[in-house]
Design an enzyme around this catalytic site. Sequence first.
Site, short mmCIF file in Angstrom:
data_model
loop_
_atom_site.label_atom_id
_atom_site.label_comp_id
_atom_site.label_asym_id
_atom_site.label_seq_id
_atom_site.Cartn_x
_atom_site.Cartn_y
_atom_site.Cartn_z
N ASP A 51 0.79 -1.24 0.00
CA ASP A 51 0.00 0.00 0.00
C ASP A 51 0.82 1.29 0.00
O ASP A 51 1.80 1.40 0.73
CB ASP A 51 -0.84 0.08 1.28
N GLU A 235 -10.40 -2.94 4.12
CA GLU A 235 -9.12 -2.34 4.53
C GLU A 235 -9.02 -0.92 3.97
O GLU A 235 -9.77 -0.54 3.07
CB GLU A 235 -7.95 -3.19 4.01
C1 FRU Z 1 -3.77 -3.72 2.75
C2 FRU Z 1 -3.11 -4.16 4.04
C3 FRU Z 1 -3.52 -3.25 5.17
C4 FRU Z 1 -2.38 -3.39 6.13
C5 FRU Z 1 -1.20 -3.56 5.21
C6 FRU Z 1 -0.15 -4.49 5.74
O1 FRU Z 1 -3.13 -4.16 1.61
O2 FRU Z 1 -3.46 -5.51 4.33
O3 FRU Z 1 -4.77 -3.53 5.73
O4 FRU Z 1 -2.25 -2.27 6.95
O5 FRU Z 1 -1.70 -4.06 4.00
O6 FRU Z 1 0.97 -4.54 4.91
#
Ligand code: FRU
Length: 510
Positions: A51, A235
């Site tokens: 992300d 998310e």
């Molecule tokens: C989304 C996610 C988030 C988390 C991060 C961990 O892709 O799963 O929810 O904070 O990636 O790398």
Amino acid sequence: MRLLIAALFIVVLGSCVKGKRFTGAPFDSTYYTENHRPQFHFSPAKNWTNDPNGLVYYEGEYHLFYQYNPYGDTWGHMSWGHAVSKDLVHWEHLPLALNEYQDPGTGDSTMIFSGTVVVDKDNSSGLCNGKDCLVAIYTSNVHKDNQGLRQHQSLAYSNDMGRTWERYDKNPILDIQRKDFRDPKVFWYEPKQFWVMALVIPDKYIVRFYTSKNLLDWSPLSEFGGMGDTTRIWECPDLYEVPVENESGKSKWVLSLSGGHPQGPAFVGMQYFVGNFDGERFTLDDPKQPNLYVDYGKDFYAGIVVNNLPAQARNPIMIGWVNNWTYANQIPTSPWRGAMSIPRVLSLRNTYNGYRLIQHPVQSVYNQHGNEVIDLNQPLGKSMEFEVIIILRSAQRAGVTILKNENEETVIGYDVKTKELYIDRSHSGVIGFNKEFPTIERVKVSPVNDQITLSIFVDQSIVEVFINGGELVLTEQIFPTHDKVFYKTWSDNGGASIATVAWELNSVWR
Ligand code: FRU
């Protein structure tokens, strides 16, 4: 003497170059030339990213933080990588901003999961040395051997334009004693003069809103959820105001989040809700809103918008991760894995069906135009933009094929019968690393005056297709074995007219 001057010159040049590039990574003639390496998209020089985090504009710079594994090219040891840019396209790599750390109390390891960065304008936190500073709020993910134990929200601050960060000594700042509770996005809500945080309880499909005056103490405001696409956990929520096209002064609030995908639960994607936010609650504009997706391709996830944009920029700008959790850890790139999308300017259009998100590449992408291509029958450059108008006439199917060699092709077509625009990457090159990869994506599109218009951006392993002026977008990865683009138009009975204007896009890395 000459030798001395030459040596000095080399030292000075060396240190400038080092400052501009990835710290510690020497610049050489192969920099960012690897197979599949995007040329006008952001990717880290090496290792894994997912992300985008903490997108913020501050003192003339855009900051991109990103989920990063400093030790390898698959997910793990999540930390925040960091890059800055003046135009959202040319990025300068900076050292890691926040590292995974050992909890001094329990000895448990804590990863830095996704989060947000705000400009604490009036030093509301009391953590700024001067009038303002950068404050990061992220999910502290406590784990043992990658198995999550607890997630709470923690804070770090920077008084030197994001170059170095200090973790707040009274972390966590928000803890509801839950294993899954994450991805805070914070913004300043001007009418009520307070901060708002949106974050998710992923397995309950709930977005929670909290408020604070000082970024340190948070109290609950409301919840939104249990609707839309709940086929995959939720998310990375984000809430922002978006201007409505051609209705001066009018805007709506958009709540976007990552979760289900239009093509079913095997994949993840992003959805959005259009509504209103009154400082306490987010409510839908149309209570019967159908599921709406930010992108109908397989490879757009975890998108968030840039905080604190300059006042003249009325429209939010979103960047997403070009990947899908279904195969993200297996895509055949090295020494990096993962890239960010073209930054997209967002607006809303008031359509027959209600308000819909419209997306356009930021202007600085167009500044990368090289020469306009005169002969589209020749092998073209590595990174290209095609502006295509398909006038359907009597054709039943028509479109374009982006060939990379004789046996490989990525096809973008329109099917009049099903009214679907599709992208077929089932013969696009390397596809065998995951059985879910070689797919065809489809989305319903209505021709406008018998026409379909496409803006197609091809950048080695990334294809982004903006349909009918950004009404719908498809983002897909492809891994061809050759790096030159070949272009062909087609229509099943020759009935369609297809006009194309194309440009090479210059690399931002060289
Ligand atoms: C989304 C996610 C988030 C988390 C991060 C961990 O892709 O799963 O929810 O904070 O990636 O790398």
